[in-house]
Scaffold this motif. Sequence first.
Motif, PDB file in Angstrom:
ATOM      1  N   SER A 100       0.823  -1.203   0.000  1.00  0.00           N
ATOM      2  CA  SER A 100       0.000   0.000   0.000  1.00  0.00           C
ATOM      3  C   SER A 100       0.863   1.261   0.000  1.00  0.00           C
ATOM      4  N   ARG A 104       1.337   4.013  -3.188  1.00  0.00           N
ATOM      5  CA  ARG A 104       1.079   5.449  -3.104  1.00  0.00           C
ATOM      6  C   ARG A 104       2.336   6.257  -3.437  1.00  0.00           C
ATOM      7  N   ARG A 153      -0.385  -5.590  -6.165  1.00  0.00           N
ATOM      8  CA  ARG A 153      -1.710  -6.107  -5.823  1.00  0.00           C
ATOM      9  C   ARG A 153      -1.656  -7.620  -5.629  1.00  0.00           C
ATOM     10  N   GLY A 176      -7.856   0.264   4.407  1.00  0.00           N
ATOM     11  CA  GLY A 176      -8.215  -0.270   3.104  1.00  0.00           C
ATOM     12  C   GLY A 176      -9.695  -0.375   2.872  1.00  0.00           C
ATOM     13  N   ILE A 178     -12.714   0.155   1.272  1.00  0.00           N
ATOM     14  CA  ILE A 178     -13.116   0.726  -0.002  1.00  0.00           C
ATOM     15  C   ILE A 178     -14.475   0.220  -0.442  1.00  0.00           C
ATOM     16  N   GLN A 262      -9.659   7.536  -0.990  1.00  0.00           N
ATOM     17  CA  GLN A 262      -9.203   6.147  -1.074  1.00  0.00           C
ATOM     18  C   GLN A 262      -9.396   5.609  -2.480  1.00  0.00           C
ATOM     19  N   THR A 266      -6.823   3.873  -5.028  1.00  0.00           N
ATOM     20  CA  THR A 266      -6.996   2.440  -5.300  1.00  0.00           C
ATOM     21  C   THR A 266      -7.581   2.144  -6.675  1.00  0.00           C
ATOM     22  N   ARG A 270      -7.414  -1.406  -8.571  1.00  0.00           N
ATOM     23  CA  ARG A 270      -8.645  -2.194  -8.484  1.00  0.00           C
ATOM     24  C   ARG A 270      -9.239  -2.471  -9.855  1.00  0.00           C
TER      25      ARG A 270
END
Length: 339
Positions: A100, A104, A153, A176, A178, A262, A266, A270
């Motif tokens: 994570s 970022r 991921r 996390g 989401i 977020q 993400t 995702r």
Amino acid sequence: MELMAHYTFAVSNPEIDPDLDRAATKMVVQTALDFPWLLHEILAISSRHLAFASPGRAAFYRAQASQLQTQALHLFNRRGEDDGSGIDETNCAAAVLFSSTLGRHLLADTLEDLHRRGTTDDGNDMSEESRKYDSEAALDRYCGYLQVHHGLRAVASSSWPHLMESDLWPLIALAGRIHTPRSSVRGTELRELSRWVETEAFGNTTTTTTTTAGLRDDEERRACLEAIDLLQIGLDESSLATGKSTLSSALPRSSRQAQQHQMTFTWPVRCPAKLGELIRKRSPPALVTLAHYAVLLHLSRDLWQVGPVAPRFLQVISDVLGTRYDARLAWPRAVVWGG
């Protein structure tokens, strides 16, 4: 020591509730002491933030951040070489925090590079020809970021089965989070985009196709539609949702912004990996979808990892697409460029 003293969880996750930042920072640092690769990465993103906070020493801190990030990746890739261990209950939380934080960090580097290269050394706008060439290169760099982030991921995904037993599970669940509750009433900003992708962008869908080309189109269509749905989730949590009769609009503004931010971070990972492949191939539907991501970047422009990159991000995609798809970019242009 300077980097460690500067680090807080909010450095990498600026959307976190300030009341939770102190406890989160303590847990991450304690975990990092047992895993050198995580320790190097939190020092790296601390230095990367100092490059933003201290412009006079930005070059120094940026170089430190790059060196520490490289070392973090080296240590992470070497983990288990001696004892053959992989991701298990002993290191799963550290692995998720590492992926994570590094994700970022990479996004911040990618967006800053994209923004910086949008002007000449003297700060003037580039010529149209130079801009088109630079936009193609910028999009290639963004695709490189997507490829690396999807690799992270995979690391995080292998950790999830062990996380429920981890002491850090409450923090990870918070950081996390989401998948938020949503009402049946959704925003309509991307309805026309979804309709276009569903019915026009990949050809006629009214007949069943069994050819290889037809199956490929279906896969590509699904990838774009899934990415659009994720974008709408972010928009529904954003300031654009004010006044809508959605469940999220009833939440405090700070909570909605946290969830929207977020998704800004993400969304790239995702989305289906297929979307990244389509962007690399310069698929118009995928590029039009990516252009709408500029709106999330625009709404998160106050975060240090994002900054004022959205206009440049949208310009890059516009340059690559050309004028044929101007009508499809009208809404993100209106939001990001102010009409």
